[in-house]
Design a protein around this motif. Structure first.
Motif, PDB file in Angstrom:
ATOM      1  N   PHE A 153       0.868  -1.767   0.126  1.00 62.98           N
ATOM      2  CA  PHE A 153      -0.160  -0.096   0.163  1.00 62.98           C
ATOM      3  C   PHE A 153       0.876   1.149   0.112  1.00 62.98           C
ATOM      4  CE2 PHE A 153       0.625  -1.072   4.522  1.00 62.98           C
ATOM      5  CZ  PHE A 153       0.595  -0.058   4.921  1.00 62.98           C
ATOM      6  N   LEU A 154       1.702   1.273  -1.045  1.00 58.31           N
ATOM      7  CA  LEU A 154       2.644   2.921  -0.912  1.00 58.31           C
ATOM      8  C   LEU A 154       2.374   3.070  -1.714  1.00 58.31           C
ATOM      9  CD1 LEU A 154       5.304   4.415   0.374  1.00 58.31           C
ATOM     10  CD2 LEU A 154       6.093   3.057  -1.937  1.00 58.31           C
ATOM     11  N   ARG A 155       1.943   3.148  -2.954  1.00 59.03           N
ATOM     12  CA  ARG A 155       1.488   3.871  -4.169  1.00 59.03           C
ATOM     13  C   ARG A 155      -0.543   4.001  -3.845  1.00 59.03           C
ATOM     14  NH1 ARG A 155       3.185   0.813  -9.745  1.00 59.03           N
ATOM     15  NH2 ARG A 155       5.371   1.281  -9.675  1.00 59.03           N
ATOM     16  N   GLU A 156      -0.850   3.103  -3.494  1.00 59.30           N
ATOM     17  CA  GLU A 156      -2.336   3.502  -3.217  1.00 59.30           C
ATOM     18  C   GLU A 156      -2.770   2.970  -1.631  1.00 59.30           C
ATOM     19  OE1 GLU A 156      -6.361   2.483  -5.878  1.00 59.30           O
ATOM     20  OE2 GLU A 156      -4.750   2.443  -6.587  1.00 59.30           O
ATOM     21  N   ALA A 157      -3.901   3.473  -1.025  1.00 58.78           N
ATOM     22  CA  ALA A 157      -4.413   3.191  -0.154  1.00 58.78           C
ATOM     23  C   ALA A 157      -5.646   2.246  -0.584  1.00 58.78           C
ATOM     24  CB  ALA A 157      -4.950   3.540   0.997  1.00 58.78           C
ATOM     25  N   PRO A 158      -5.922   1.157   0.489  1.00 59.28           N
ATOM     26  CA  PRO A 158      -6.516  -0.086  -0.306  1.00 59.28           C
ATOM     27  C   PRO A 158      -7.515   0.440   0.492  1.00 59.28           C
ATOM     28  CG  PRO A 158      -5.142  -1.334   1.348  1.00 59.28           C
ATOM     29  CD  PRO A 158      -4.483   0.057   1.034  1.00 59.28           C
ATOM     30  N   ARG A 159      -9.193   0.011  -0.392  1.00 57.33           N
ATOM     31  CA  ARG A 159     -10.352   0.488   0.466  1.00 57.33           C
ATOM     32  C   ARG A 159     -10.561  -0.946   0.829  1.00 57.33           C
ATOM     33  NH1 ARG A 159     -12.224   4.929  -0.416  1.00 57.33           N
ATOM     34  NH2 ARG A 159     -14.826   4.485  -0.366  1.00 57.33           N
ATOM     35  N   ALA A 160     -11.522  -0.833   2.006  1.00 57.61           N
ATOM     36  CA  ALA A 160     -12.106  -2.014   2.544  1.00 57.61           C
ATOM     37  C   ALA A 160     -13.924  -2.086   2.055  1.00 57.61           C
ATOM     38  CB  ALA A 160     -11.877  -1.792   4.024  1.00 57.61           C
ATOM     39  N   SER A 161     -14.385  -2.960   2.648  1.00 57.60           N
ATOM     40  CA  SER A 161     -15.699  -3.106   1.749  1.00 57.60           C
ATOM     41  C   SER A 161     -16.407  -4.242   3.020  1.00 57.60           C
ATOM     42  CB  SER A 161     -15.743  -4.815   0.806  1.00 57.60           C
ATOM     43  OG  SER A 161     -16.808  -4.294   0.041  1.00 57.60           O
ATOM     44  N   ALA A 162     -16.874  -3.086   3.634  1.00 59.95           N
ATOM     45  CA  ALA A 162     -18.200  -3.776   4.156  1.00 59.95           C
ATOM     46  C   ALA A 162     -18.750  -5.027   3.574  1.00 59.95           C
ATOM     47  CB  ALA A 162     -19.265  -2.881   4.552  1.00 59.95           C
ATOM     48  N   ALA A 163     -19.344  -5.377   2.694  1.00 59.75           N
ATOM     49  CA  ALA A 163     -19.799  -6.843   2.329  1.00 59.75           C
ATOM     50  C   ALA A 163     -18.285  -7.952   2.600  1.00 59.75           C
ATOM     51  CB  ALA A 163     -20.582  -6.233   0.865  1.00 59.75           C
ATOM     52  N   GLU A 164     -17.443  -7.056   1.269  1.00 63.59           N
ATOM     53  CA  GLU A 164     -16.398  -8.392   1.913  1.00 63.59           C
ATOM     54  C   GLU A 164     -15.919  -8.628   2.544  1.00 63.59           C
ATOM     55  OE1 GLU A 164     -13.173  -6.733  -0.729  1.00 63.59           O
ATOM     56  OE2 GLU A 164     -14.413  -7.214  -2.525  1.00 63.59           O
ATOM     57  N   ALA A 165     -16.179  -7.725   3.773  1.00 61.24           N
ATOM     58  CA  ALA A 165     -15.380  -7.863   5.571  1.00 61.24           C
ATOM     59  C   ALA A 165     -16.909  -8.468   6.526  1.00 61.24           C
ATOM     60  CB  ALA A 165     -15.489  -6.206   6.554  1.00 61.24           C
ATOM     61  N   ALA A 166     -17.957  -8.453   5.908  1.00 61.89           N
ATOM     62  CA  ALA A 166     -18.903  -9.465   6.796  1.00 61.89           C
ATOM     63  C   ALA A 166     -18.712 -10.658   6.363  1.00 61.89           C
ATOM     64  CB  ALA A 166     -20.587  -8.821   6.441  1.00 61.89           C
ATOM     65  N   GLY A 167     -18.304 -11.663   4.869  1.00 65.71           N
ATOM     66  CA  GLY A 167     -17.701 -12.741   4.687  1.00 65.71           C
ATOM     67  C   GLY A 167     -16.862 -13.375   5.186  1.00 65.71           C
ATOM     68  N   VAL A 168     -15.693 -12.425   6.001  1.00 67.59           N
ATOM     69  CA  VAL A 168     -14.740 -12.958   6.510  1.00 67.59           C
ATOM     70  C   VAL A 168     -14.689 -12.842   8.434  1.00 67.59           C
ATOM     71  CG1 VAL A 168     -11.999 -12.150   7.014  1.00 67.59           C
ATOM     72  CG2 VAL A 168     -13.249 -11.902   4.251  1.00 67.59           C
ATOM     73  N   LEU A 169     -15.613 -11.682   8.668  1.00 65.08           N
ATOM     74  CA  LEU A 169     -15.001 -11.581  10.084  1.00 65.08           C
ATOM     75  C   LEU A 169     -16.040 -12.966  10.609  1.00 65.08           C
ATOM     76  CD1 LEU A 169     -14.268  -8.692   8.720  1.00 65.08           C
ATOM     77  CD2 LEU A 169     -15.082  -8.330  11.327  1.00 65.08           C
ATOM     78  N   ARG A 170     -15.543 -13.664  11.843  1.00 69.85           N
ATOM     79  CA  ARG A 170     -16.063 -14.441  12.377  1.00 69.85           C
ATOM     80  C   ARG A 170     -16.582 -15.688  11.393  1.00 69.85           C
ATOM     81  NH1 ARG A 170     -20.002 -11.322  16.826  1.00 69.85           N
ATOM     82  NH2 ARG A 170     -18.737 -10.644  18.212  1.00 69.85           N
ATOM     83  N   SER A 171     -15.934 -15.857  10.043  1.00 73.06           N
ATOM     84  CA  SER A 171     -16.611 -16.725   9.289  1.00 73.06           C
ATOM     85  C   SER A 171     -16.598 -18.092  10.219  1.00 73.06           C
ATOM     86  CB  SER A 171     -15.605 -17.058   8.128  1.00 73.06           C
ATOM     87  OG  SER A 171     -14.008 -17.800   8.733  1.00 73.06           O
ATOM     88  N   ALA A 172     -17.163 -19.246  10.087  1.00 69.60           N
ATOM     89  CA  ALA A 172     -17.705 -20.171  10.282  1.00 69.60           C
ATOM     90  C   ALA A 172     -15.741 -21.107   9.822  1.00 69.60           C
ATOM     91  CB  ALA A 172     -18.224 -21.427   8.741  1.00 69.60           C
ATOM     92  N   GLU A 173     -14.844 -20.501   9.285  1.00 67.32           N
ATOM     93  CA  GLU A 173     -13.955 -21.680   8.885  1.00 67.32           C
ATOM     94  C   GLU A 173     -13.101 -20.808  10.598  1.00 67.32           C
ATOM     95  OE1 GLU A 173     -10.122 -21.488   6.572  1.00 67.32           O
ATOM     96  OE2 GLU A 173     -11.462 -21.039   6.051  1.00 67.32           O
ATOM     97  N   HIS A 174     -13.012 -19.545  11.135  1.00 70.70           N
ATOM     98  CA  HIS A 174     -12.662 -19.432  11.876  1.00 70.70           C
ATOM     99  C   HIS A 174     -13.014 -19.700  12.906  1.00 70.70           C
ATOM    100  CE1 HIS A 174     -10.717 -15.555   8.985  1.00 70.70           C
ATOM    101  NE2 HIS A 174     -10.281 -16.621   8.669  1.00 70.70           N
ATOM    102  N   ARG A 175     -14.215 -19.540  13.892  1.00 74.34           N
ATOM    103  CA  ARG A 175     -14.581 -20.227  14.686  1.00 74.34           C
ATOM    104  C   ARG A 175     -14.053 -21.397  15.490  1.00 74.34           C
ATOM    105  NH1 ARG A 175     -20.128 -20.428  13.464  1.00 74.34           N
ATOM    106  NH2 ARG A 175     -20.779 -19.300  11.890  1.00 74.34           N
ATOM    107  N   ARG A 176     -14.510 -22.277  13.771  1.00 72.69           N
ATOM    108  CA  ARG A 176     -13.712 -23.355  13.752  1.00 72.69           C
ATOM    109  C   ARG A 176     -12.241 -23.911  14.842  1.00 72.69           C
ATOM    110  NH1 ARG A 176     -16.844 -24.999   9.695  1.00 72.69           N
ATOM    111  NH2 ARG A 176     -14.801 -24.978   8.504  1.00 72.69           N
ATOM    112  N   LEU A 177     -11.520 -23.123  14.010  1.00 76.39           N
ATOM    113  CA  LEU A 177      -9.872 -23.053  14.026  1.00 76.39           C
ATOM    114  C   LEU A 177      -9.895 -22.161  15.883  1.00 76.39           C
ATOM    115  CD1 LEU A 177      -6.990 -22.892  13.669  1.00 76.39           C
ATOM    116  CD2 LEU A 177      -7.207 -20.472  12.622  1.00 76.39           C
ATOM    117  N   ALA A 178     -10.702 -20.978  15.905  1.00 78.32           N
ATOM    118  CA  ALA A 178     -11.140 -21.169  17.503  1.00 78.32           C
ATOM    119  C   ALA A 178     -10.690 -21.810  18.319  1.00 78.32           C
ATOM    120  CB  ALA A 178     -11.816 -19.751  17.909  1.00 78.32           C
ATOM    121  N   ALA A 179     -12.358 -22.749  18.476  1.00 82.70           N
ATOM    122  CA  ALA A 179     -12.451 -23.548  19.089  1.00 82.70           C
ATOM    123  C   ALA A 179     -11.688 -24.827  19.247  1.00 82.70           C
ATOM    124  CB  ALA A 179     -14.099 -24.143  18.564  1.00 82.70           C
ATOM    125  N   ARG A 180     -11.060 -25.176  18.065  1.00 82.78           N
ATOM    126  CA  ARG A 180     -10.275 -26.230  18.518  1.00 82.78           C
ATOM    127  C   ARG A 180      -8.409 -25.953  18.373  1.00 82.78           C
ATOM    128  NH1 ARG A 180     -10.436 -26.884  13.398  1.00 82.78           N
ATOM    129  NH2 ARG A 180      -8.727 -25.792  12.680  1.00 82.78           N
TER     130      ARG A 180
END
Length: 447
Positions: free
Chosen positions: A414-441
């Protein structure tokens, strides 16, 4: 990270160090903790063409850039802009255009965006008071980036997981370092860091002040405790290496903390100045291995500790202000080429001997590149600018720090250009089923 935060609604610049022990929202700074190493400013060597700075150490008259992009960005900056890149203060508000009397009183500008523009700031660190929802944080980070059109911001937070989880209201509840360490498997450390980094990146955060690289050998330690992976240097080193690689897998910068090691203290550096009485040989055996592992794994930043370590530096100054520790040990002995961050400069452990302006100047002279949460930004910014213009801090020394900060951005894309976050994409990543399974394991395996 640590430091005193004050009122709700604040947002803070880049890395805090100790992170302190009780609640997720009020812990002290973070001691700073990758991925493949990237080129950084070379170590200075004395030649006829390399004048000595005011500390007596030779510095290059010109700092070779990591590459052409870094060189071009550096060349366009004024002294005032370069100095601003070093600072990561606390700002107030949940949006870039939030009007706050606290910002006006502290910085002479009402909104975070206006403070960024006034001081040419280099980064921001987020705290729980900045966090309401996924869409709000995404709008916040995008708005902050828009306020810094010339150089994208380093947006950081202390997401160690466990006790120190600044973004915990939105993210998967991964176990803290002690539980991860108890699994005995560095692959678990790497997986948790990768998942944590993916969630942070989805929110627009590009630096995590983690992992904690301290070896918790003192059961009475009020600051570190279960924030550390354990009390065995070799096992902690393996876990730190895994975490650094995991953050790198996610494309997020990491910061190992708190150098040269905060694991054997019984004083909280937020309120006092701890003294560690390890000999040099004990430091090599107990405290150094996790930091060596972090450097070898390609960590982006290392955070200093506000601790006195007499056998490493007899001056009585804390490590944050110690050239023998930050430059002599971290840079020259361990070979670290990345960003050195201070712990929060509003903590009492670093403010006992010097004023807020002098603390910032001495941190730069010691070898720090990123000045986190100064107690008085105006005094600190003015003091560092004056020190550069007077020659106390050489122009070459300033360019070294800015080059390292720009190189971190380049390494993470991100030197040349700042990345823009997306609320729609973030909703699919945060607390995903895969991540919750990893946390429990990992919780199950480490319990």
């Amino acid at each position: 990270m640590s430091g005193r935060i004050g009122m709700a609604g604040l947002l803070v610049f880049a890395l805090t160090a100790c992170g302190g022990g009780g609640t997720a929202g009020a812990t002290p700074g973070t001691r700073a903790p990758g991925t493949p190493t990237a080129p950084a400013a070379p170590t200075a060597t004395a030649t006829q063409d390399t004048p000595a700075d005011t500390t007596g150490t030779a510095v290059p008259s010109r700092v070779p850039a990591a590459n052409g992009d870094v060189s071009r960005v550096l060349a366009r900056m004024s002294v005032e802009e370069k100095v601003g890149q070093l600072f990561m203060p606390v700002l107030y508000g949940t949006a870039a255009d939030s009007v706050s009397g606290e910002n006006q009183a502290r910085y002479g500008a009402q909104t975070p965006a206006k403070v960024i523009a006034k001081y040419h700031l280099g980064g921001v660190i987020l705290f729980p008071a900045n966090v309401k929802s996924v869409s709000q944080v995404v709008a916040l980070t995008n708005g902050l980036q828009a306020a810094s059109p010339r150089v994208p911001l380093i947006i950081g937070t202390d997401q160690e997981n466990g006790l120190v989880s600044r973004m915990g209201a939105l993210m998967t509840r991964f176990p803290g370092a002690a539980t991860v360490g108890a699994t005995g498997d560095p692959a678990r450390s790497r997986a948790v860091a990768k998942a944590t980094g993916e969630e942070l990146r989805a929110l627009g955060v590009n630096l995590d002040f983690a992992p904690v690289a301290d070896v918790n050998v003192n059961p009475d330690n009020p600051v570190i405790g279960r924030r550390a992976y354990g009390d065995d240097p070799a096992k902690v080193a393996a876990m730190v290496s895994g975490a650094v690689k995991g953050f790198g897998d996610a494309g997020v910068a990491s910061s190992a903390k708190h150098f040269p090691g905060h694991g054997d203290t019984d004083v909280d550096s937020h309120t006092g100045l701890p003294v560690i009485k390890h000999t040099r040989a004990q430091w090599e055996r107990i405290d150094a291995p996790p930091f060596k592992a972090a450097v070898a794994a390609g960590v982006d930043a290392v955070m200093s500790a506000h601790i006195v370590f007499p056998k490493l530096d007899s001056s009585g100054d804390p490590a944050t202000l110690s050239r023998p520790i930050l430059t002599g040990l971290l840079r020259e002995k361990l070979g670290f080429k990345g960003v050195v961050s201070t712990d929060a400069l509003n903590m009492e452990g670093v403010r006992k001997k010097y004023g807020d302006g002098e603390v910032a100047v001495r941190a730069v002279l010691a070898g720090a590149d990123l000045l986190l949460m100064p107690n008085d930004l105006s005094k600190a910014y003015t003091a560092v600018t004056a020190a550069v213009k007077s020659g106390r801090i050489s122009r070459a020394r300033l360019d070294q720090s800015v080059t390292r900060l720009l190189t971190l951005r380049q390494k993470r894309g991100f030197l040349r250009e700042a990345p823009r976050a997306s609320a729609a994409e973030a909703a699919g990543v945060l607390r995903s089923a895969e991540h919750r399974r990893l946390a429990a394991r990992v919780t199950r395996e480490g319990s």
